[in-house]
Scaffold this motif. Structure first.
Motif, mmCIF file in Angstrom:
data_model
loop_
_atom_site.group_PDB
_atom_site.id
_atom_site.type_symbol
_atom_site.label_atom_id
_atom_site.label_comp_id
_atom_site.label_asym_id
_atom_site.label_seq_id
_atom_site.Cartn_x
_atom_site.Cartn_y
_atom_site.Cartn_z
ATOM 1 N N ALA A 115 -7.009 1.905 2.917
ATOM 2 C CA ALA A 115 -6.470 0.585 3.227
ATOM 3 C C ALA A 115 -6.410 0.325 4.735
ATOM 4 O O ALA A 115 -5.984 -0.754 5.168
ATOM 5 N N GLY A 116 -6.788 1.334 5.536
ATOM 6 C CA GLY A 116 -6.796 1.159 6.985
ATOM 7 C C GLY A 116 -5.503 1.519 7.674
ATOM 8 O O GLY A 116 -5.324 1.205 8.854
ATOM 9 N N PHE A 117 -4.594 2.181 6.969
ATOM 10 C CA PHE A 117 -3.321 2.590 7.552
ATOM 11 C C PHE A 117 -3.329 4.097 7.827
ATOM 12 O O PHE A 117 -4.271 4.811 7.442
ATOM 13 N N VAL A 168 0.831 -1.204 0.000
ATOM 14 C CA VAL A 168 0.000 0.000 0.000
ATOM 15 C C VAL A 168 0.874 1.266 0.000
ATOM 16 O O VAL A 168 0.548 2.257 -0.679
ATOM 17 N N THR A 169 1.975 1.238 0.705
ATOM 18 C CA THR A 169 2.853 2.411 0.719
ATOM 19 C C THR A 169 3.421 2.682 -0.676
ATOM 20 O O THR A 169 3.509 3.840 -1.112
ATOM 21 N N LYS A 170 3.766 1.609 -1.371
ATOM 22 C CA LYS A 170 4.218 1.783 -2.764
ATOM 23 C C LYS A 170 3.074 2.335 -3.629
ATOM 24 O O LYS A 170 3.307 3.203 -4.489
ATOM 25 N N ALA A 224 -3.689 12.449 -2.714
ATOM 26 C CA ALA A 224 -3.680 11.131 -3.354
ATOM 27 C C ALA A 224 -3.062 10.088 -2.436
ATOM 28 O O ALA A 224 -3.552 8.952 -2.332
ATOM 29 N N CYS A 225 -2.001 10.470 -1.748
ATOM 30 C CA CYS A 225 -1.343 9.558 -0.812
ATOM 31 C C CYS A 225 -2.280 9.215 0.354
ATOM 32 O O CYS A 225 -2.463 8.044 0.697
ATOM 33 N N GLN A 226 -2.864 10.227 0.931
ATOM 34 C CA GLN A 226 -3.719 10.013 2.111
ATOM 35 C C GLN A 226 -4.910 9.117 1.784
ATOM 36 O O GLN A 226 -5.271 8.231 2.569
ATOM 37 N N VAL A 227 -5.513 9.327 0.633
ATOM 38 C CA VAL A 227 -6.699 8.541 0.256
ATOM 39 C C VAL A 227 -6.344 7.058 0.153
ATOM 40 O O VAL A 227 -7.054 6.189 0.681
ATOM 41 N N VAL A 256 -1.086 3.910 14.607
ATOM 42 C CA VAL A 256 -1.365 5.349 14.687
ATOM 43 C C VAL A 256 -0.321 6.150 13.906
ATOM 44 O O VAL A 256 0.790 5.681 13.659
ATOM 45 N N HIS A 257 -0.674 7.372 13.545
ATOM 46 C CA HIS A 257 0.261 8.191 12.762
ATOM 47 C C HIS A 257 1.313 8.889 13.622
ATOM 48 O O HIS A 257 2.301 9.400 13.107
ATOM 49 N N HIS A 258 1.128 8.866 14.952
ATOM 50 C CA HIS A 258 2.021 9.606 15.838
ATOM 51 C C HIS A 258 3.421 8.971 15.864
ATOM 52 O O HIS A 258 3.572 7.749 15.795
#
Length: 252
Positions: free
Chosen positions: A157-159, A125-127, A149-152, A208-210
């Motif tokens: 994908a749940g990340f 998903v990161t790729k 686009a990246c955030q969507v 989490v994003h932190h």
């Protein structure tokens, strides 16, 4: 101010970026259980000498590595050293090279041995986030289109998307304007123009994003200590599509 590169400058950047990507490709191929991150760093230094380039990260604000090697929960800026890579680890390698007066910057996350399927999905998903962002790096779009686009892709994908570290403009300097977040609404920010050159680098977390920075002052980890992945390309904004500059020479 976002610098517009002329054709001569873009030609020089293509050379620097290809050398950067080729070195990263070779170093990443050595990721395996039992290898230390210091050995990967030494190999990157050897390859940079052969290419007659200078490792861009070495000495940058006192950084001691030629690569950034970030393992598992480490997001970015991991300092290479004695850490032994184990079966099931993921290793993010970020590498920058100065050549001919320009900087190339690229990163990849690779598995060591067999990894958890959910972690493999994080890498995939990161790729996809990187690919989606690059697809928006077109003249006439806005900077926020790349970010959104990246955030969507990541959140569908749940990340989660790392907020504390972002992509950047690149050229004669490793960090030029603008900063490029991997999140945010579309249709905002500067209008993209052909000749702009960006380092687009999604950092996506399983949890989490932190993040927080360890006591070494460099290594950034996820706050919940769940895995993180990082991919990066140096690209040039094009009139119809972006040109990825950090494509390795697989025949070298």
């Amino acid at each position: 101010m976002i610098k517009i590169k002329n054709q001569s400058e873009l030609a020089a950047m293509r050379i620097a970026a290809k050398k950067t990507a080729t070195i990263l490709h070779k170093v990443a191929a050595r990721v395996a259980p039992g290898v230390t991150t210091g050995e990967l760093d030494d190999y990157a230094a050897e390859l940079a000498r052969e290419e007659k380039g200078r490792c861009a990260f070495y000495g940058y604000h006192g950084f001691s590595g030629r690569i950034c090697s970030s393992v598992n929960e480490e997001v970015v800026h991991g300092v290479p050293g004695k850490r032994v890579i184990r079966d099931g680890d993921i290793v993010s390698i970020d590498f920058g090279l100065v050549y001919g007066g320009f900087v190339g910057d690229t990163a990849i996350t690779v598995p060591a041995g067999e990894i958890d399927p959910e972690v493999q999905r994080l890498l995939d998903v990161t790729k996809e986030c990187l690919d989606a962002s690059i697809a928006k790096a077109v003249e006439g779009n806005r900077l926020g289109d790349i970010s959104n686009a990246c955030q969507v892709v990541a959140e569908n994908a749940g990340f989660s998307v790392v907020r504390d570290f972002v992509g950047h403009g690149i050229g004669r300097e490793m960090h030029e304007d603008p900063q490029i977040p991997n999140y945010g609404p579309p249709g905002r920010g500067p209008v993209l123009k052909a000749g702009m050159t960006f380092a687009i680098e999604p950092m996506i977390n399983l949890g989490v994003h932190h993040t927080q920075t360890l006591d070494d002052g460099w290594t950034v980890v996820t706050k919940d200590r769940k895995p993180s992945a990082h991919f990066e390309h140096t690209v040039a904004i094009g009139k119809e599509k972006a040109e990825i500059l950090t494509i390795p020479d697989l025949d070298s």
